[in-house]
Design a protein around this motif. Structure first.
Motif, short mmCIF file in Angstrom:
data_model
loop_
_atom_site.label_atom_id
_atom_site.label_comp_id
_atom_site.label_asym_id
_atom_site.label_seq_id
_atom_site.Cartn_x
_atom_site.Cartn_y
_atom_site.Cartn_z
N GLY A 1 0.72 -1.10 -0.06
CA GLY A 1 0.03 0.02 0.27
C GLY A 1 0.72 1.20 0.02
O GLY A 1 0.71 2.12 -0.49
N LEU A 2 2.07 1.29 0.84
CA LEU A 2 2.98 2.22 0.85
C LEU A 2 3.33 2.63 -0.63
O LEU A 2 3.40 3.73 -0.93
CB LEU A 2 4.01 2.11 2.01
CG LEU A 2 5.06 3.27 1.96
CD1 LEU A 2 4.11 4.33 2.56
CD2 LEU A 2 6.00 2.68 2.90
N ILE A 3 3.95 1.63 -1.33
CA ILE A 3 4.66 1.77 -2.58
C ILE A 3 3.50 2.43 -3.44
O ILE A 3 3.89 3.29 -4.27
CB ILE A 3 4.84 0.31 -3.03
CG1 ILE A 3 6.25 -0.25 -2.09
CG2 ILE A 3 5.56 0.44 -4.24
CD1 ILE A 3 6.26 -1.57 -2.36
N ARG A 4 2.17 1.89 -3.34
CA ARG A 4 1.33 2.48 -4.40
C ARG A 4 0.84 3.64 -4.13
O ARG A 4 0.60 4.57 -4.66
CB ARG A 4 0.01 1.44 -4.52
CG ARG A 4 0.15 0.55 -5.55
CD ARG A 4 -1.11 -0.28 -5.77
NE ARG A 4 -1.20 -1.31 -4.54
CZ ARG A 4 -2.37 -1.90 -4.14
NH1 ARG A 4 -3.51 -1.59 -4.90
NH2 ARG A 4 -2.64 -2.99 -3.51
N GLY A 5 1.02 3.91 -2.66
CA GLY A 5 0.31 5.26 -2.27
C GLY A 5 1.36 6.39 -2.79
O GLY A 5 1.20 7.33 -3.07
N ALA A 6 2.54 5.73 -2.66
CA ALA A 6 3.73 6.84 -3.15
C ALA A 6 3.86 7.17 -4.63
O ALA A 6 3.78 8.41 -4.79
CB ALA A 6 5.27 6.47 -2.86
#
Lengths: 636, 500
Positions: free
Chosen positions: B464-469
């Motif tokens: 989720g963090l990767i996609r969010g970034a």
């Protein structure tokens, strides 16, 4: 001059509401959408009343203004803003007031429609567009309002998007108006170029001593006005526009939008009054449209089409009034017409609603007992439309015909009187076929499949009519009775507008013999219709038994559609074929495709540069370097 | 001997980047990779943020450091901000990496950013070369930083070989100029170029050689041959960084160099070869992209075209012209970052994201993402209301003022051709998915399989963090694109002010 915050609010409110309703059209419940949309128009009406009070407070020559932006092109100042003088006020109050009543009516009429939200968004958008139009203080604003109104009309005529006939009708309306707009824009362009300003006043000053150009500008703008107001010969879209929902027909295509042309001519009166030719053209177009519309209305079977041709005819009267210089009478007839025609259309909507979508008057008859409310209100509307005293229509029509007579337009006066007789005729026929006598068969059963026009109307059979539909009709019917009283108000109220550029003074009081003549002709029309189509009329049975679309010269409305089909549509199509099949693919496309092939080929060649071999890359680099160095060594 | 404390404010952003890189490496040493993994990224991002923070107070005035070796004038500082933005964005896009040696990757990224910053603020030829080498050496390695990817290794090797040759050109050119001028500072060169009636041939050759060196870094035709391979082979975030950062830094250094080294009386003659290279770049970049099937490769060629567009800011070497160039660079940053962020995002959700075919029907699968990407592609094609149109318009104005008709003609032709290139991708997105459902589904499955395999590795940040970034980068970039496109007046006024 007085800066008033009310002006931007009056246009912004319906626009914002339209946007919000469009955004939430599928999320908010229908009840919320309907009342929100209606409430906004009511508030707009109240704001208009407040502006009315403010304007009154200024008195005399005062106008309310609001400027959005000023800018400069080539040293000339331009401005875009809103203005309210008595003439715009007159229109604005009707647009928002009648608009509110029709919104209210729509809450009931459109109930259950899957696109309820879209309907109210479009209707609010129309109120915005029309307010913009009537509050324009220069040609730019006028054009902006004009085109926005056209778009609103387009969206609402084609409201039943899955209905091919509605799609065709909306396109027809838009294209016809586009033809008019080309003329109108040309006229405005001439005015702006010649007098170097987009403001009304500068052009009005300019045309005073320039009758030749006034004629040209006036006639070109008349083209646009005639298209928007369904006047000959650009009236062909209006009967088809009845494909829209009935409230739309009442609001746009009877009460308000179609009078934009009347408004434009009245607003631009100094241009027309500067040219006798332009005035005569306006009057002639009006009188002929009044007659042609009334004639065509006598042979229609669709209740809404009768009313549509009647609208064309009545707007013809307004044009006639404008053309003989009685702009006040035009504005007055616009007002009364808005009352009784909206009442008639909304009443027709109730009938259609209760009959589950039936619009064919041959399948009605004897509705008097079934629908007493519709019977009485429709009767009031019909009497006002025929112009019997003391109903509203009598006063306004009388003023127009009197003005024509007093100005010496005897032939046009005669045309108007004949049209008045025909008006009485087709109204009596309509009323009798719908409400009196016996139906041919039980209306709810007969021809249900074949003749239902508004197929999207959500379900079939008999409906109860809710109060939200009845109340507006009652109000409008009441106004149709007493609206004649405005006869005392109209000329004094509008006088400052027309005095500014010295409009000619036209006497609008008919001699007694003329009044008697008009009423006599109307009585003759009623009598003839009664004899033919009354409960025991000689043609009634035959009429009710006939099937299919109206035929003949009058039924087809003088074959205008066919003529355009033959002389405009087919040639354009042939030209399009020629271009589409020969000139474009071989000429333009050939060139473009050739270029594309060339680029594609070059793209492939360039692949050599990127073969992946480092030695080749290095070679490219060195070639470039050597070229640059040679240049710098020997040529700099 | 310059006082170090005096120079520290100018040096601070560079030091922040360098120390940030060292910090990542130290963390790698003291903490086991499993526990420290997230911290590496945090420290690297902090380094970039700190550098940006140190840059902001400098914006007030024109400062120099080390006797004019570093020029932190507002022109250079603008490039610093662009470079830092590019570095920050590419760090955010790099969050998906999951190798054990990602610390090295991050350190190299920061060092490359530092090299770019040095280049953009260089006040003499030696510092130009220094910056260029710092950034190049870091990038050679970064291009190869794709574990097990032979294409990347090959691309890196080619890039290195050609880059070494180009560095030779540049250094030799600098040497010749030094020979003629007797100094390396831009001030000295400017005095010399204006003060000497008849410039010696050795000086002219020096300028020519240096220009080819800059042209190589900008990837101007015919010195562009390395770019497509390197762009395609490199990890996507590196490509993103390289495409914007290198271009910005090299453009800044070249602009400074030209302002100093070109004698005003012979401006047209000196700039002519550059104009020819630029015109060639626009056309070759646009034409060669027509047949490409890989979006990264398309963007490489598009980068070549855009380097050509940038040169349009130079004719006349006026403030308005350079301002247009800066504006275009800011816009280019947004467009490119938006596209690369989209690619990273797609990769993260198990799509291919590289081949044009894999974009078929994206509009129906992911309408918001496809809409944003389409907007970025419109911007690259130069359509309103994006910055692509405004920027090109301003560049065209600059070229008209500088009477660079060749460039203007090339711009028009190249824009026409490249519209096909970019809109082809948009068309692919909008194509009905029914026809290709099977193949697209198969591709998705094929792409998802290795992704799942990678997911089994121990390292890596939460999905989720990767996609969010990536999503955040995309949103910011699109917002910037529209803002610059719709309200260019203010930004442009500020940029022109930077040059004053």
């Amino acid at each position: 001059m007085y800066e008033s915050m009310l002006l931007p609010l009056i246009v912004a409110l319906p626009l914002a509401s339209a946007a919000v309703l469009a955004a939430f059209r599928n999320r908010w419940p229908h009840r919320v959408i309907g009342w929100a949309g209606t409430g906004v128009v009511f508030v707009t009406f109240l704001l208009s009343l407040a502006a009315f009070a403010q304007l009154r407070g200024l008195g005399g020559e005062g106008v309310l203004r609001w400027v959005f932006s000023r800018w400069e092109i080539g040293g000339r100042p331009y401005e875009w803003g809103l203005v309210l003088d008595p003439l715009s006020m007159w229109w604005l109050l009707v647009v928002t007031g009648v608009g509110f009543l029709i919104h209210l009516y729509s809450i009931g009429y459109m109930a259950g429609d899957e696109s309820y939200g879209r309907f109210f968004a479009c209707l609010n958008y129309f109120v915005f567009a029309m307010s913009l139009l009537v509050m324009a203080d220069n040609f730019l604003g006028l054009v902006m309002g004009w085109t926005n109104v056209g778009l609103a009309s387009y969206m609402l005529i084609g409201f039943y998007i899955r209905k091919p006939s509605a799609n065709a009708a909306q396109m027809k309306a838009y294209l016809t108006n586009m033809v008019g707009e080309v003329f109108m824009l040309a006229g405005i362009a001439v005015a702006v170029i010649r007098y170097g300003s987009i403001t009304f006043d500068a052009v009005f000053q300019g045309v005073q001593a320039d009758p030749g150009w006034a004629t040209a500008i006036g006639l070109l703008i008349l083209g646009g006005a005639a298209a928007k107001s369904a006047q000959l010969p650009l009236h062909i879209w209006l009967p088809d526009a009845m494909e829209g929902p009935t409230p739309v027909s009442a609001m746009l295509h009877a009460a308000t939008m179609v009078t934009a042309g009347v408004y434009a001519v009245a607003r631009l009166y100094p241009i027309y009054q500067a040219s006798e030719t332009a005035m005569t053209a306006v009057a002639t177009v009006g009188a002929l449209s009044a007659l042609a519309g009334a004639l065509a209305a006598t042979r229609q079977y669709d209740i809404k089409k009768v009313l549509a041709y009647s609208t064309m005819s009545q707007i013809g009267y307004m044009f006639l009034a404008n053309g003989v210089g009685a702009h006040g009478a035009a504005a007055f007839h616009f007002l009364t017409h808005a009352f009784f025609k909206a009442a008639l259309f909304l009443c027709a909507g109730i009938i259609i609603h209760e009959l589950g979508g039936q619009q064919d008057i041959r399948r009605m008859g004897g509705l008097r007992e079934k629908m007493p409310f519709a019977f009485w209100t429709f009767l009031v509307g019909v009497l006002a439309l025929i112009g019997l005293p003391p109903f509203a229509g009598f006063f306004s029509k009388d003023e127009i015909l009197a003005a024509a007579l007093n100005e010496g337009h005897y032939f046009l006066f005669a045309l108007g009187v004949v049209a008045a007789g025909l008006t009485a005729f087709y109204n009596t026929r309509l009323f009798s076929l719908v409400f009196l006598g016996d139906p041919l068969e039980a209306p709810a059963k007969s021809g249900k499949r074949k003749h239902r026009r508004e197929e999207e109307h959500h379900d079939h059979g008999h409906h109860e009519t809710p109060w939200v539909m009845k109340a507006p009709v009652a109000v409008l019917a009441a106004l149709s009775v007493v609206g004649g009283a405005f006869v005392l108000a109209v000329d004094p109220y509008l006088h400052p507008v027309f005095a500014r550029f010295d409009a000619r003074e036209v006497h609008v009081h008919a001699p007694v013999w003329a009044m008697a003549l008009i009423l006599g002709v109307a009585a003759l029309g009623i009598w003839a219709a009664w004899a033919l189509y009354g409960p025991r009329g000689s043609r009634r049975q035959a009429e009710q038994r006939s099937v299919g679309a109206p035929a003949g010269l009058l039924g087809r409305a003088f074959y205008f559609d066919e003529i355009y089909e033959l002389f405009v549509y087919q040639p354009v199509l042939a030209l399009a074929d020629l271009v589409g099949h020969y000139a474009d693919p071989r000429g333009v496309d050939g060139l473009v495709n050739g270029l594309a092939r060339m680029a594609y080929g070059l793209g492939g060649r360039l692949g050599w540069l990127h073969s992946g071999y480092v030695r080749r890359y290095g070679l490219t680099l060195v070639i470039g370097l050597v070229a640059v160095l040679i240049y710098f060594a020997f040529y700099v | 001997m310059p006082n170090f404390a005096e120079n520290l404010p100018v040096l601070a952003p560079l030091l922040a980047l360098a120390v940030g890189a060292l910090g990542v490496l130290v963390l790698d040493l003291v903490l086991p990779a499993r526990r420290g993994y997230g911290w590496w990224f945090a420290v690297a991002l902090a380094g970039v943020a700190l550098a940006a923070l140190y840059t902001l107070p400098l914006l007030g005035g024109n400062r120099t450091a080390f006797g004019g070796a570093l020029v932190a004038d507002r022109f250079g500082l603008f490039f610093w901000l662009v470079i830092l933005a590019a570095a920050g964005a590419s760090l955010l896009l790099s969050l998906s990496r999951s190798e054990e040696d990602a610390s090295g990757y991050l350190a190299l990224l920061l060092w490359a950013a530092m090299g770019m910053a040095v280049l953009a603020a260089a006040g003499n030829l030696m510092v130009v070369f220094l910056g260029l080498e710092i950034l190049s050496l870091a990038l050679y390695v970064l291009v190869a930083f794709a574990p097990g990817n032979r294409i990347a290794w090959e691309a890196a090797l080619k890039y290195f070989l050609l880059g070494a040759v180009a560095a030779g050109f540049l250094l030799f050119g600098f040497a010749l100029i030094y020979g003629a001028v007797g100094g390396v500072g831009f001030d000295q060169i400017a005095d010399y170029a204006r003060g000497t009636a008849e410039l010696p041939r050795i000086y002219k050759l020096g300028v020519g050689l240096s220009l080819t060196g800059f042209a190589f870094k900008l990837a101007l035709v015919p010195f562009h041959v390395w770019a497509p391979d390197a762009y395609e082979g490199a990890p996507t975030p590196v490509t993103a960084f390289m495409s914007v950062g290198t271009k910005a830094a090299a453009f800044a250094a070249m602009a400074r160099f030209l302002v100093a080294a070109v004698p005003p009386q012979a401006q047209t003659a000196y700039l002519l070869p550059l104009g020819v290279l630029a015109a060639l770049s626009m056309l070759v970049g646009a034409l060669a992209a027509i047949r490409q099937e890989n979006l990264k490769r398309i963007l490489a060629y598009s980068g070549i075209s855009h380097a050509g567009y940038l040169i349009m800011a130079l004719p006349g070497l006026t403030e308005e012209g350079l301002g247009a160039g800066l504006f275009y660079l800011a816009g280019y940053l947004c467009m490119n970052m938006a596209l690369f962020a989209g690619m990273v995002y797609l990769r993260q959700v198990g799509e291919d994201g590289e081949s044009v075919a894999s974009y078929t029907g994206l509009l129906y699968r992911r309408p918001a993402l496809a809409g944003a990407l389409a907007l970025a592609l419109f911007a690259l094609a130069g359509l309103p209301p994006t910055v692509g149109f405004t920027g090109k318009f301003l560049l065209a104005l600059a070229a008209i003022r500088g009477e660079a008709w060749l460039l203007l003609g090339a711009l028009i032709l190249a824009t026409g051709v490249s519209a096909y290139v970019y809109l082809r991708v948009v068309a692919a997105m909008a194509r009905q998915p029914e026809k290709v459902r099977r193949s697209a589904a198969a591709e998705v499955a094929a792409a998802a399989a290795p992704a799942a395999g990678e997911g089994a590795a121990a390292l890596g940040l939460p999905d989720g963090l990767i996609r969010g970034a990536a999503g955040a980068v995309l949103v910011l970039a699109v917002a910037g694109m529209l803002l610059l496109g719709v309200l260019p007046g203010r930004v442009l006024a500020a940029l022109t002010g930077l040059l004053g």
